[in-house]
Design a protein around this motif. Structure first.
Motif, PDB file in Angstrom:
ATOM      1  N   SER A 196      37.767  -0.981  45.406  1.00  0.00           N
ATOM      2  CA  SER A 196      37.216  -2.415  44.878  1.00  0.00           C
ATOM      3  C   SER A 196      35.303  -2.740  44.808  1.00  0.00           C
ATOM      4  O   SER A 196      35.402  -3.644  44.194  1.00  0.00           O
ATOM      5  CB  SER A 196      37.916  -2.963  45.468  1.00  0.00           C
ATOM      6  OG  SER A 196      39.139  -3.514  45.208  1.00  0.00           O
ATOM      7  N   GLN A 197      35.539  -2.168  46.188  1.00  0.00           N
ATOM      8  CA  GLN A 197      33.915  -2.885  46.178  1.00  0.00           C
ATOM      9  C   GLN A 197      33.101  -1.780  45.768  1.00  0.00           C
ATOM     10  O   GLN A 197      31.581  -2.531  45.321  1.00  0.00           O
ATOM     11  CB  GLN A 197      33.462  -2.376  47.931  1.00  0.00           C
ATOM     12  CG  GLN A 197      34.441  -2.272  49.137  1.00  0.00           C
ATOM     13  CD  GLN A 197      34.041  -4.624  48.881  1.00  0.00           C
ATOM     14  OE1 GLN A 197      33.595  -4.534  48.860  1.00  0.00           O
ATOM     15  NE2 GLN A 197      35.448  -5.085  49.088  1.00  0.00           N
ATOM     16  N   TYR A 198      33.242  -0.965  44.743  1.00  0.00           N
ATOM     17  CA  TYR A 198      32.544  -0.218  44.108  1.00  0.00           C
ATOM     18  C   TYR A 198      32.863   0.314  41.993  1.00  0.00           C
ATOM     19  O   TYR A 198      32.056   0.437  41.161  1.00  0.00           O
ATOM     20  CB  TYR A 198      33.024   1.574  44.317  1.00  0.00           C
ATOM     21  CG  TYR A 198      32.703   1.952  46.169  1.00  0.00           C
ATOM     22  CD1 TYR A 198      31.349   1.066  46.549  1.00  0.00           C
ATOM     23  CD2 TYR A 198      33.914   2.131  46.882  1.00  0.00           C
ATOM     24  CE1 TYR A 198      31.059   1.676  47.949  1.00  0.00           C
ATOM     25  CE2 TYR A 198      33.656   2.737  47.728  1.00  0.00           C
ATOM     26  CZ  TYR A 198      32.193   2.318  48.579  1.00  0.00           C
ATOM     27  OH  TYR A 198      32.321   1.926  49.784  1.00  0.00           O
ATOM     28  N   CYS A 199      33.924  -0.666  42.427  1.00  0.00           N
ATOM     29  CA  CYS A 199      34.684  -0.384  40.904  1.00  0.00           C
ATOM     30  C   CYS A 199      35.136  -1.765  40.217  1.00  0.00           C
ATOM     31  O   CYS A 199      35.885  -2.573  41.031  1.00  0.00           O
ATOM     32  CB  CYS A 199      36.042   0.078  40.668  1.00  0.00           C
ATOM     33  SG  CYS A 199      35.919   2.371  41.383  1.00  0.00           S
ATOM     34  N   ASP A 200      34.700  -1.894  38.673  1.00  0.00           N
ATOM     35  CA  ASP A 200      34.931  -3.433  38.464  1.00  0.00           C
ATOM     36  C   ASP A 200      36.437  -3.423  38.002  1.00  0.00           C
ATOM     37  O   ASP A 200      36.680  -5.024  37.974  1.00  0.00           O
ATOM     38  CB  ASP A 200      33.880  -3.763  37.177  1.00  0.00           C
ATOM     39  CG  ASP A 200      32.612  -3.488  38.176  1.00  0.00           C
ATOM     40  OD1 ASP A 200      32.089  -4.923  38.401  1.00  0.00           O
ATOM     41  OD2 ASP A 200      31.534  -2.381  38.139  1.00  0.00           O
ATOM     42  N   VAL A 201      36.747  -2.409  37.836  1.00  0.00           N
ATOM     43  CA  VAL A 201      38.082  -2.371  37.276  1.00  0.00           C
ATOM     44  C   VAL A 201      38.520  -0.697  38.032  1.00  0.00           C
ATOM     45  O   VAL A 201      38.123   0.416  37.897  1.00  0.00           O
ATOM     46  CB  VAL A 201      38.003  -2.714  35.777  1.00  0.00           C
ATOM     47  CG1 VAL A 201      39.470  -1.627  35.189  1.00  0.00           C
ATOM     48  CG2 VAL A 201      37.884  -3.366  34.804  1.00  0.00           C
TER      49      VAL A 201
END
Lengths: 314, 314, 314
Positions: free
Chosen positions: B103-108
Motif C-alpha cells: 500500500s505504500q507503493y501502489c495507489d490500487v
C-alpha cells in the motif's frame, strides 16, 4: 516500404537502406518518440533472454510505446499448437485463442520460441511463429524462432557497416565449439544478411556441421578454418549443433576455438551470450577488435527500426 | 457511484448503467488517460494469468496509470495469512506487513489468488482477499479469488449486451467436462451477473455438480443439458469441480462437451483458457457464433471501468 | 555532492543533509519527475524481493524514469564471475559481457545479489557488486549485496530522524532469533548509518553473534539484551547468522525474541520481511510503537534521493 510482420531477413527489402535508417535512429533515438504513444508491445518469451528482452523494451520505450513482458511458461500456461487435438493433456490453451487474445491488448506482438532440436521437420515448419502470424490480428516480430533471429542478423549488418571503410570487406562466419546443442537461428540469419550485402562472405565449419543448404546456397564453405580466415576483416563466431545429424553435438574439442593468433587484425563478432575460453579465448574478447558490446548496443536500433516501420503501417 | 474495492459482482450497484459506461470507454478508451497519471497499480499474482495479466495492465495504461506486476511466489516469498502463528515454517512474511507495505507503493492493488479446492470452509472465507482488504490501506481489485471473478462476470455481462437485440435473451450457463479440478469462481460471478440482468437465465449441470445454493438462489437448474439449451440465445460453457463433494472431479466423460449440434444458432461464450475438444468442440470455437475473443477484448474495458471508478474515489 | 555509484553507506557524504533532502522529496515526490525522462533504470534481481522491487520502481517512476525489471536466474541464464575460466559448466555468460551489455540499454543499473553464507572471503570480496561496477559503463545502485544494504540503512536513518524529537536518542540494534541462516547486510548498513548520526548507538547480540569487527568498530556491544535496552528510544531488531562461525545458525531458542515487556515505550523497527512470534511478538508489531510500515514507505524516498543524485550526475 512499410512492414507487416518481421519474421526473417527476407522481410528486408533493401538492406543497405535499412542500415542507413537504423544509423539515423542511433544518432537520434528519441526523434520518433510520439509514434508509439498509447501503443502496446507485448513481448512473449517461451525461452530465456537478456539482450533481446532489454533491447526490445528499450526500442519500444524510445518510440513511446508501452512494453508488456510475459514469460509464457512461468506466467501463464502450456500452449497447444496442434490442430484438432483433444486437449486432455498438459496444454491448457490453444494458440488459436492465445494469439487472438493477446492481439486484443497489444498493437504489436514479439515472440521468442526456440527449436526443439529433436524434430527437424517440426522445427523447420516454424509452427510456433507461423501459428502466431496465422491467428494473431496484429503485426508480429520474431525475437528468435526455430530457424532465424532476424533482429540479430540486421544488428550484425549494421555493426559491420559501421566498422569498416572498405568497399567490400571479407566476412567469415565461423563455427566454434560449445558444450551444449545450440540452434542454427543466428548463423542462418547472419548468412541471410551477408548474402544481401556487398561483402565477400564465406563460412568456416568442421565436416558434419554444414548449415541447411537452402540457407548456404552458393556461399563458399571451408572446412579449414585457417584457410577461411585469410585476409578476413570480420570473424563472426557462433556455435551450432549439427544440421545433418540434427541437433547433435558431434565435436567438442577446442581446436576450432577462436584465438588472437587465428584472427589477427580481423574484428571479432558474436551475438552473445558467449562462453569464454570455449567459443573464443579471453585475449580476443578483451581486445579492441571485439565488437560484441557494440553489437549488443545496435540491437536497440535494429529493433527500433523494425518497430518504427511496423507502427508506420498500423 | 464511486467505488472503494471491487471484490464481487455485488459491488456493482446498477449493472445496466455499468455496461453502458463500459461501452462508452470501449468507444473511446483514451478519453480518461490523465485520470491515472502518476498513480500506480500493483498487480499481485499468486497464480498464473494471461488475459487478466495483460488486460488489466492495458486498462491501467489506458487510464495513464503505471502498472507494476509481481508474481508473489516467484518474485518474493511465502505469505502467512493466519493470525498469531509462530512463523518458524515456510512462510516468511505476514499478510499484515505485506499488504501494508504494498500500500505504500501502489495507489490500487489488484490480487489473484485461487482456492485450495481442498478446504471448503477456508476457501469460502476468502481469507486471502479479505486479509488484503483488511490490512491494505488502498483500494483492492479482485483478479479472481477463491469464489469469484468479478472482472470476468462484468465482462460477460457487457458482451451479452453487445451481442443481442432481444429485450430478454435466454442465457444458459452449462457445466462442461475437464480433466482437472477447477474453481467455481467464474461460474459464480457469471451467475451473480446474470441474476442482476434482464435475461432468462438457467444453469445446466450434471447431478453432483450443483453450485453453491447461496449463489444459485432461485435460478432454474437443469440436469438435462438438451432441455436447458432449448431456445438458448447464449450458451456459456465452464467446467467446475464438484461443490458438494468439494473440489472433486466426479465425471470426465465427454457427453456434456459443447457441440455445434447441441447449441445450434446460440452464441457461444467461455472465459478462456479453454481445452478444445474436451470442454467444447473445434466446430463451435471456430464458428462465427463464438464470442470468446470479444469477451477477452472486453476484459480491458471492464477493468478500465472498475479502475476509473476507484480512481475517481481516491 | 553528486553521486557516481551507491554501494554502501560510505557513499553518503553527510547523512544529516541526505535525510533532509529525502524528507523534502517525501513532501513533494513528483517535484523532479522530468529529471529521469527517457532514462531507463534496469533492476536486476539475483534473489527474491518485495519492498526493494516495488519501492525502487516507484522511486524511478516518481522521477519520470522507465524501470525495466529482470529476474536474472529465471529470465536469463547463469552468470560467470571468475576471470580466466574455461566456461564449459553451468554458467553461460560472463559478467564482463553481461554488465557491458546491460549498460547499453539502461542509464542506471540496480543489482540485488545475496551472499553465499558459505564462503566468507568470497562474500566479503563483494565480487558480484564489484564486477558490475568494474564492467558496467553506467552508475550502479546496490539493492542489497553480500555485506551491505545501503538503501535500507539510509531509509532507517530517515525514519529515526522523523520519529524523534530528542537531540541524541538511544538506538539499539538487537539480534533476534530466526530459523534460517540470514545475511549480515542489513545489520552492517544500519550500524554504518547510526555511526554517522548523532545518536547513542549500541548493539545487543548473544555470544557467538558479533558482527564483523571492522563494521562494529568502537560501538558498544552487549551480550545482555535487557541491559542494552535500558532507556532505549528505538529498538531495531534483525536476525543474522554467525559471522565468526560463518553463516551458521548457532542459536534458535526464543529468549532473544523482542517482546513488549522488553522494549517498553521504545519505538520498534525492522526492515521486513519479519517472522512474527519468532523475531518479534505480535504485541509489538501490532502496537503503535512499530515503525515498520513507515520504514517501508521511506524506502521509496531513500531510493528516489539516490537516483536523483545519480541522474544529476549522468
Amino acid at each position: 516500404m512499410s512492414l507487416k510482420n518481421y519474421t526473417s531477413i527476407n522481410d528486408i527489402d533493401h538492406i543497405e537502406t535499412w542500415i542507413q535508417e537504423a544509423l539515423m535512429i542511433k544518432s537520434n533515438p528519441l526523434k520518433n518518440n510520439e509514434l508509439g504513444k498509447n501503443k502496446t508491445l507485448g513481448l512473449l518469451f517461451f525461452n530465456s533472454s537478456l539482450r533481446t528482452r532489454l533491447s526490445t523494451q528499450k526500442a519500444a520505450l524510445n518510440l513511446g510505446m508501452n512494453p508488456i513482458v510475459m514469460n509464457v511458461s512461468g506466467d501463464a500456461w502450456g500452449i497447444e499448437f496442434e490442430d484438432g487435438t483433444v486437449m486432455n493433456g498438459s496444454t491448457a490453451e490453444h494458440i488459436k485463442e492465445a494469439a487472438a487474445v493477446v492481439s486484443q491488448y497489444c498493437d504489436v506482438i514479439a515472440v521468442r520460441a526456440f527449436p526443439s532440436l529433436t524434430d527437424k521437420i517440426k522445427d523447420e515448419s516454424e509452427h510456433i511463429l507461423k501459428s502466431f502470424i496465422k491467428y494473431a490480428s496484429v503485426p508480429l516480430v520474431n525475437m528468435e524462432s526455430s530457424t532465424s533471429h532476424p533482429l540479430q542478423g540486421l544488428t550484425d549488418a549494421i555493426t559491420i557497416k559501421e566498422n569498416t571503410t572498405k568497399k567490400r570487406p571479407k566476412v567469415v562466419l565461423s563455427w566454434a565449439p560449445h558444450v551444449k546443442a545450440l540452434p542454427h537461428a543466428v548463423a542462418n540469419s547472419f548468412t541471410n544478411a551477408m548474402q544481401k550485402m556487398d561483402v565477400e562472405f564465406v563460412i568456416a565449419n568442421p565436416k558434419g556441421y554444414n548449415l541447411n543448404p537452402e540457407i548456404v546456397k552458393d556461399t563458399l564453405v571451408y572446412h579449414d578454418q585457417k584457410e577461411a580466415f585469410k585476409n578476413a576483416d570480420f570473424v563472426y563466431a557462433k556455435n551450432w549443433s549439427s544440421y545433418e545429424d540434427y541437433g547433435k553435438v558431434v565435436k567438442t574439442d577446442l581446436d576450432w576455438m577462436i584465438t588472437k593468433d587465428k584472427i589477427g587484425a580481423a574484428k571479432f563478432m558474436h551475438c552473445l551470450p558467449v562462453r569464454r575460453n570455449v567459443v573464443v579465448e579471453d585475449a580476443v574478447l578483451d581486445s579492441e577488435n571485439a565488437l560484441v558490446t557494440e553489437q549488443a548496443n545496435n540491437r536497440t536500433f535494429a529493433a527500433q527500426l523494425v518497430l518504427k516501420k511496423i507502427l508506420e503501417n498500423v
